[in-house]
Scaffold this active site. Structure first.
Site, PDB file in Angstrom:
ATOM      1  NE  ARG A 181       0.581   1.595  -8.915  1.00  0.00           N
ATOM      2  CZ  ARG A 181       0.835   0.371  -8.501  1.00  0.00           C
ATOM      3  NH1 ARG A 181       0.570  -0.683  -9.276  1.00  0.00           N
ATOM      4  NH2 ARG A 181       1.313   0.155  -7.271  1.00  0.00           N
TER       5      ARG A 181
ATOM      6  CG  HIS B 221       1.747  -1.987  -1.761  1.00  0.00           C
ATOM      7  ND1 HIS B 221       1.383  -0.814  -2.383  1.00  0.00           N
ATOM      8  CD2 HIS B 221       1.008  -2.958  -2.341  1.00  0.00           C
ATOM      9  CE1 HIS B 221       0.458  -1.073  -3.310  1.00  0.00           C
ATOM     10  NE2 HIS B 221       0.220  -2.381  -3.297  1.00  0.00           N
TER      11      HIS B 221
ATOM     12  CG  HIS C  37      -2.593  -6.308  -2.464  1.00  0.00           C
ATOM     13  ND1 HIS C  37      -3.348  -5.988  -3.568  1.00  0.00           N
ATOM     14  CD2 HIS C  37      -1.399  -5.686  -2.643  1.00  0.00           C
ATOM     15  CE1 HIS C  37      -2.642  -5.221  -4.382  1.00  0.00           C
ATOM     16  NE2 HIS C  37      -1.455  -5.033  -3.836  1.00  0.00           N
TER      17      HIS C  37
ATOM     18  CB  CYS D 121      -0.754  -7.514  -9.176  1.00  0.00           C
ATOM     19  SG  CYS D 121       0.569  -7.723 -10.395  1.00  0.00           S
TER      20      CYS D 121
ATOM     21  CG  ASN E  40      -3.792  -1.767  -2.842  1.00  0.00           C
ATOM     22  OD1 ASN E  40      -2.576  -1.821  -2.765  1.00  0.00           O
ATOM     23  ND2 ASN E  40      -4.425  -1.740  -4.001  1.00  0.00           N
TER      24      ASN E  40
END
Length: 312
Positions: free
Chosen positions: A20, A211, A213, A244, A253
């Site tokens: 994703r 999460h 990056h 994003c 990420n």
């Protein structure tokens, strides 16, 4: 406790988000390429995969085939698949496609919320209850991911109280779990620990993930800080893909293989096979048609002789 008094848990739960977050900024990958990537990821032993996102195909054309991907998931067992949604309409699409474990994004910063979802933070929070009810009614769960939890590309530093308030409201409305997102890769280890502590105070007992990056090279350091602070649910993307589309400058990420590498070498079980993750990175590289940013992927793993590894 080891020789350096580094307190680490015995195991962590890694969620693979390459399908994703990793693909959403790429040119659309054909379904066959995605399925090859998915098969390779399942073979790593990972237990959770965020497999797609049910969002506007115009806004994110790389994930326009979410329904087609969902239709193939019956082929894989012993993996918990989830999908990201941005509103109730997307949540309904996911449930109709057979995915009831949902992640719903709420941006702590208003400007990013409007860019990402077309509404304010408070308006996004107001939808948590309905989305949670939909997921629960389908036998699934809802995790709320707080985007721009530390910083926003438009509004600057996000006040800690702002992220804490979003967490409190989401949990009250029915969220089963929370995740803090460093959307543009700007936070640092001490800020990670401070926010984790503050969020836990208003959501005791609620599972909390992170999460990160790696935009500024601090992603793995932040992951270590979070794990030392007791977080045992971490997102990562194979090969370090990601970013994003509604946050200028956001890059990939933290790489799954790099996370697994240092965790396993530190005695923290992930349930994943590093060699298999590196194979998945090679498959992913072929699927997206460009070199992946992961340093470990380029180096060839723990025991590869220097200078002998060539990406597939």
């Amino acid at each position: 406790m080891n020789d350096f008094d580094l307190v680490l848990p015995p195991a962590v739960d890694v969620r693979e988000v390459g399908m994703r977050d990793g693909l959403q900024l790429e040119d659309p990958v054909p379904l066959a390429g995605k399925l090859a990537m998915l098969e390779a990821l399942v073979a790593t032993g990972v237990q959770r995969i965020e497999v797609t996102s049910f969002v506007s195909p115009k806004a994110v054309p790389a994930l326009a085939d979410a329904d087609q991907v969902a239709a193939e998931l019956h082929r894989f067992t012993d993996v918990r698949f989830s999908a990201l949604v941005a509103n109730l309409r997307g949540a309904q699409r996911a449930v109709d496609a057979g995915i009831a474990d949902l992640e719903y994004v709420v941006s702590a910063a208003d400007s990013h919320s409007r860019a990402n979802a077309g509404r304010s933070t408070s308006e996004a929070v107001a939808a948590v209850g309905d989305i949670a009810a939909l997921a629960h009614g389908a036998g699934g769960s809802l995790e709320v991911i707080v985007a721009t939890a530390w910083d926003c590309p438009f509004d600057g530093r996000t006040p800690v109280d702002r992220t804490v308030d979003v967490t409190r409201a989401a949990v009250t409305a029915g969220a089963d779990a929370m995740c803090l997102g460093d959307t543009i890769g700007t936070t640092t280890p001490l800020r990670v620990v401070r926010l984790v502590d503050e969020v836990r105070r208003v959501s005791p007992g609620v599972p909390l993930g992170v999460h990160f990056h790696d935009t500024r090279g601090t992603g793995q350091a932040n992951a270590l800080a979070a794990v030392q602070a007791g977080v045992t649910q971490l997102d990562a993307s194979v090969g370090g893909l990601g970013g994003c589309p509604f946050a200028p400058g956001a890059s990939g990420n933290i790489a799954t293989e790099e996370l697994v590498y240092w965790l396993e070498d530190s005695g923290v079980a992930t349930g994943m096979d590093l060699d298999a993750v590196l194979v998945a990175a090679a498959v992913t590289e072929r699927s997206v048609g460009r070199e992946l940013p992961s340093s470990l992927h380029r180096a060839g793993g723990k025991n590869a002789p220097r200078g002998t590894f060539a990406p597939a």
